[in-house]
Design a protein around this motif. Structure first.
Motif, short mmCIF file in Angstrom:
data_model
loop_
_atom_site.label_atom_id
_atom_site.label_comp_id
_atom_site.label_asym_id
_atom_site.label_seq_id
_atom_site.Cartn_x
_atom_site.Cartn_y
_atom_site.Cartn_z
N ARG A 159 -25.65 -20.58 -1.83
CA ARG A 159 -26.31 -21.81 -1.14
C ARG A 159 -26.35 -22.89 -2.14
O ARG A 159 -26.26 -23.92 -2.02
N ASN A 200 -27.23 -24.91 12.52
CA ASN A 200 -27.51 -23.54 11.81
C ASN A 200 -26.51 -22.50 12.97
O ASN A 200 -27.40 -22.01 13.85
N CYS A 236 -18.67 -19.80 1.60
CA CYS A 236 -20.22 -19.64 0.83
C CYS A 236 -20.74 -18.35 1.73
O CYS A 236 -20.66 -18.32 2.89
N LEU A 269 -23.96 -17.28 2.67
CA LEU A 269 -25.30 -17.89 3.04
C LEU A 269 -26.43 -16.97 2.53
O LEU A 269 -27.40 -17.26 2.31
N THR A 270 -26.16 -15.58 2.49
CA THR A 270 -27.30 -14.69 2.30
C THR A 270 -27.44 -14.62 0.55
O THR A 270 -28.44 -14.06 0.23
N SER A 279 -33.64 -22.16 4.66
CA SER A 279 -33.11 -22.95 3.20
C SER A 279 -32.01 -24.25 3.64
O SER A 279 -32.51 -25.22 3.00
N LEU A 280 -31.24 -24.16 4.59
CA LEU A 280 -30.45 -25.10 5.01
C LEU A 280 -31.06 -26.24 5.61
O LEU A 280 -30.98 -27.31 5.32
N THR A 327 -22.67 -24.23 9.90
CA THR A 327 -22.78 -23.06 9.29
C THR A 327 -22.13 -21.92 10.28
O THR A 327 -22.10 -22.06 11.43
N ALA A 359 -31.48 -18.01 5.58
CA ALA A 359 -30.41 -18.97 5.16
C ALA A 359 -30.60 -20.38 6.01
O ALA A 359 -30.50 -21.41 5.61
N THR A 373 -18.83 -24.64 6.68
CA THR A 373 -18.97 -23.40 5.79
C THR A 373 -18.95 -22.25 6.80
O THR A 373 -19.27 -21.94 7.70
N LEU A 390 -23.22 -24.48 -2.86
CA LEU A 390 -22.86 -25.37 -1.45
C LEU A 390 -23.66 -26.71 -1.51
O LEU A 390 -23.26 -27.69 -1.21
N PHE A 391 -24.95 -26.62 -1.61
CA PHE A 391 -25.79 -27.68 -2.01
C PHE A 391 -25.12 -28.61 -2.89
O PHE A 391 -25.08 -29.83 -2.62
#
Length: 266
Positions: free
Chosen positions: A71, A90, A63, A65-66, A121-122, A11, A118, A35, A74-75
């Motif tokens: 997200r 990250n 993307c 990411l906020t 989450s990742l 990221t 973010a 990303t 992206l996933f």
């Protein structure tokens, strides 16, 4: 059945440190998935990488990411390609620095989301799609070691990221998952960042490192499964030795220093 492709997901890939991670991982022969917020910058980075590494496999997805929906897209893209994640870097973040009363509600949400939410989450996504072995590198900051007036929200978010990383590392022991929190000082990236480092005088010079150096050392640290890695002797020193002083004294020193500098997210 065809074996699933394993990827290194990076990221903040178009920033100075993110690009350094992309090059370092490409040198190791990783299959990259990049990303960042700008498709134009991601395209340029992908082209530069494939020119330097002709056999490199690299994919990308622009993307913010906020944004939770961003997200999710992206996933979905990564899941749709049938990939497994062998390494997550990250790197995305934003270092807003100013008095808290100058923040808007939007800036509060942005800072917390990009620097902590973010990344968490990742990590959760990467655990679901992890390969047999998974390495997670979280770029925190030496600024998260102590409370920092005038850098308060960034410091708190990075402290939370380090704390979470250490907890997750313990939870995943013996399950093929390595988690390392990296706490760098200044990094020579954008011109404004380099100017800020120069403005700190000897302190900034001792603390700062090149993006390529930080990336290489961080990847080595996660291979060794270090809980926390602080790049360079000076950053280790300022994280440890000042603890001998009372916290109020440390905070007064930090407040005097950081109150003279103000910067917003780019």
């Amino acid at each position: 059945m065809r074996q699933a492709q394993t990827i290194t997901l990076i990221t903040g890939a178009t920033g100075g440190l993110g690009r350094a991670f992309a090059h370092a991982c490409a040198e190791q022969g990783d299959t990259l998935f990049l990303t960042g917020r700008s498709e134009e910058k991601l395209s340029a980075l992908s082209a530069a990488l494939t020119q330097k590494f002709p056999h490199l496999s690299v994919d990308r997805f622009a993307c913010d990411l906020t944004d939770g929906e961003g997200r999710a897209a992206l996933f979905a893209r990564i899941r749709g390609k049938g990939c497994l994640v062998s390494r997550l870097c990250n790197v995305a973040g934003a270092d807003i620095q100013k008095a808290f009363e100058k923040y808007t509600q939007e800036k509060i949400a942005f800072q917390c989301r990009i620097n902590f939410e973010a990344a968490v989450s990742l990590m959760r996504f990467a655990l679901d799609l992890r390969a047999e072995a998974l390495e997670i590198v979280n770029i925190s900051s030496i600024s998260g070691v102590y409370p920092m007036p005038y850098f308060a929200l960034y410091s708190a978010a990075k402290s939370a990221l380090t704390s979470f990383s250490r907890s997750l590392r313990e939870e995943m022991k013996g399950r093929g998952v390595k988690v390392t929190s990296v706490e760098p000082g200044g990094i020579y990236t954008r011109p404004d960042v380099c100017e800020n480092i120069r403005g700190q005088g000897l302190w900034g010079k001792l603390s700062a490192k090149s993006p390529a150096w930080v990336a290489r050392k961080s990847l080595a640290a996660v291979r060794k499964n270090k809980a926390v890695y602080r790049p360079g002797f000076w950053n280790k020193f300022i994280a440890a030795v000042p603890r001998l002083l009372p916290l109020p004294l440390r905070m007064r020193f930090i407040a005097r220093r950081w109150s003279k500098i103000e910067k917003d997210a780019f």
